[in-house]
Design a protein around this motif. Structure first.
Motif, mmCIF file in Angstrom:
data_model
loop_
_atom_site.group_PDB
_atom_site.id
_atom_site.type_symbol
_atom_site.label_atom_id
_atom_site.label_comp_id
_atom_site.label_asym_id
_atom_site.label_seq_id
_atom_site.Cartn_x
_atom_site.Cartn_y
_atom_site.Cartn_z
ATOM 1 N N PRO A 50 0.801 -1.234 0.000
ATOM 2 C CA PRO A 50 0.000 0.000 0.000
ATOM 3 C C PRO A 50 0.831 1.281 0.000
ATOM 4 O O PRO A 50 0.446 2.276 -0.626
ATOM 5 N N VAL A 51 1.959 1.262 0.684
ATOM 6 C CA VAL A 51 2.819 2.448 0.685
ATOM 7 C C VAL A 51 3.341 2.724 -0.728
ATOM 8 O O VAL A 51 3.425 3.874 -1.160
ATOM 9 N N ASP A 52 3.672 1.652 -1.461
ATOM 10 C CA ASP A 52 4.108 1.823 -2.851
ATOM 11 C C ASP A 52 2.981 2.399 -3.704
ATOM 12 O O ASP A 52 3.229 3.185 -4.614
ATOM 13 N N GLY A 53 1.751 1.994 -3.423
ATOM 14 C CA GLY A 53 0.613 2.524 -4.163
ATOM 15 C C GLY A 53 0.414 4.013 -3.928
ATOM 16 O O GLY A 53 0.150 4.767 -4.871
ATOM 17 N N ILE A 54 0.541 4.442 -2.678
ATOM 18 C CA ILE A 54 0.409 5.869 -2.372
ATOM 19 C C ILE A 54 1.558 6.644 -3.017
ATOM 20 O O ILE A 54 1.349 7.710 -3.604
ATOM 21 N N TYR A 55 2.755 6.082 -2.925
ATOM 22 C CA TYR A 55 3.918 6.704 -3.568
ATOM 23 C C TYR A 55 3.686 6.823 -5.078
ATOM 24 O O TYR A 55 3.907 7.882 -5.669
ATOM 25 N N PHE A 56 3.211 5.748 -5.697
ATOM 26 C CA PHE A 56 2.927 5.769 -7.128
ATOM 27 C C PHE A 56 1.869 6.826 -7.450
ATOM 28 O O PHE A 56 1.972 7.541 -8.444
ATOM 29 N N GLY A 57 0.841 6.919 -6.589
ATOM 30 C CA GLY A 57 -0.216 7.899 -6.815
ATOM 31 C C GLY A 57 0.317 9.323 -6.839
ATOM 32 O O GLY A 57 -0.027 10.098 -7.725
ATOM 33 N N PHE A 58 1.190 9.665 -5.887
ATOM 34 C CA PHE A 58 1.727 11.025 -5.859
ATOM 35 C C PHE A 58 2.754 11.272 -6.958
ATOM 36 O O PHE A 58 2.768 12.347 -7.557
ATOM 37 N N VAL A 59 3.585 10.283 -7.238
ATOM 38 C CA VAL A 59 4.578 10.455 -8.308
ATOM 39 C C VAL A 59 3.872 10.606 -9.659
ATOM 40 O O VAL A 59 4.252 11.439 -10.480
ATOM 41 N N THR A 60 2.832 9.849 -9.872
ATOM 42 C CA THR A 60 2.072 9.949 -11.123
ATOM 43 C C THR A 60 1.207 11.203 -11.132
ATOM 44 O O THR A 60 1.148 11.918 -12.135
ATOM 45 N N GLY A 61 0.537 11.475 -10.009
ATOM 46 C CA GLY A 61 -0.348 12.636 -9.936
ATOM 47 C C GLY A 61 0.389 13.952 -10.078
ATOM 48 O O GLY A 61 -0.141 14.902 -10.640
ATOM 49 N N LEU A 62 1.601 14.008 -9.601
ATOM 50 C CA LEU A 62 2.392 15.231 -9.743
ATOM 51 C C LEU A 62 3.191 15.231 -11.034
ATOM 52 O O LEU A 62 4.042 16.087 -11.238
ATOM 53 N N THR A 63 2.906 14.288 -11.897
ATOM 54 C CA THR A 63 3.501 14.126 -13.231
ATOM 55 C C THR A 63 5.020 14.055 -13.193
ATOM 56 O O THR A 63 5.697 14.542 -14.084
#
Length: 113
Positions: A50-63
């Motif tokens: 789950p931590v990787d998912g949140i990290y992925f979400g912010f890295v992707t969301g912030l482009t």
């Protein structure tokens, strides 16, 4: 520009940022919640931590897109694209708040002379 004058402009800028952030906070916080939630959904679908998912979400969301976590499933990829759009809107809101706060600080301090 005198140092005292610069600190006064800076203080007005921060006051304006706080004011405008309070106005858009419901939208801003919803977008942050969407990034976390979609990141958790993608982590579940892909079998990530789950931590990787949140990290992925912010890295992707912030482009930013470092590329060490890449979704393989079609649904995860579609959600990642939606994260990107959400991130562009989030960045635009931050930029709009900053520009408006600069305009307000300059107007209040009378520095545009």
């Amino acid at each position: 520009m005198k140092f005292a004058h610069a600190s006064h402009i800076r203080r007005e800028f921060y006051k304006a940022v706080g004011y405008y952030l309070r106005i858009v906070w419901p939208i801003f916080s919803t977008m942050l919640i969407v990034i976390v939630t979609v990141g958790l959904i993608i982590s579940y679908l892909e079998g990530w931590d789950p931590v990787d998912g949140i990290y992925f979400g912010f890295v992707t969301g912030l482009t930013i897109g470092y590329g060490e976590l890449v979704p393989k499933l079609p649904l995860s990829r579609v959600l990642a694209i939606l994260l990107g759009f959400n991130g562009v809107l989030l960045t635009a809101i931050c930029a709009a708040i900053s520009v408006r706060a600069i305009e307000t600080a300059v107007r209040v301090t009378g520095s545009d002379k």
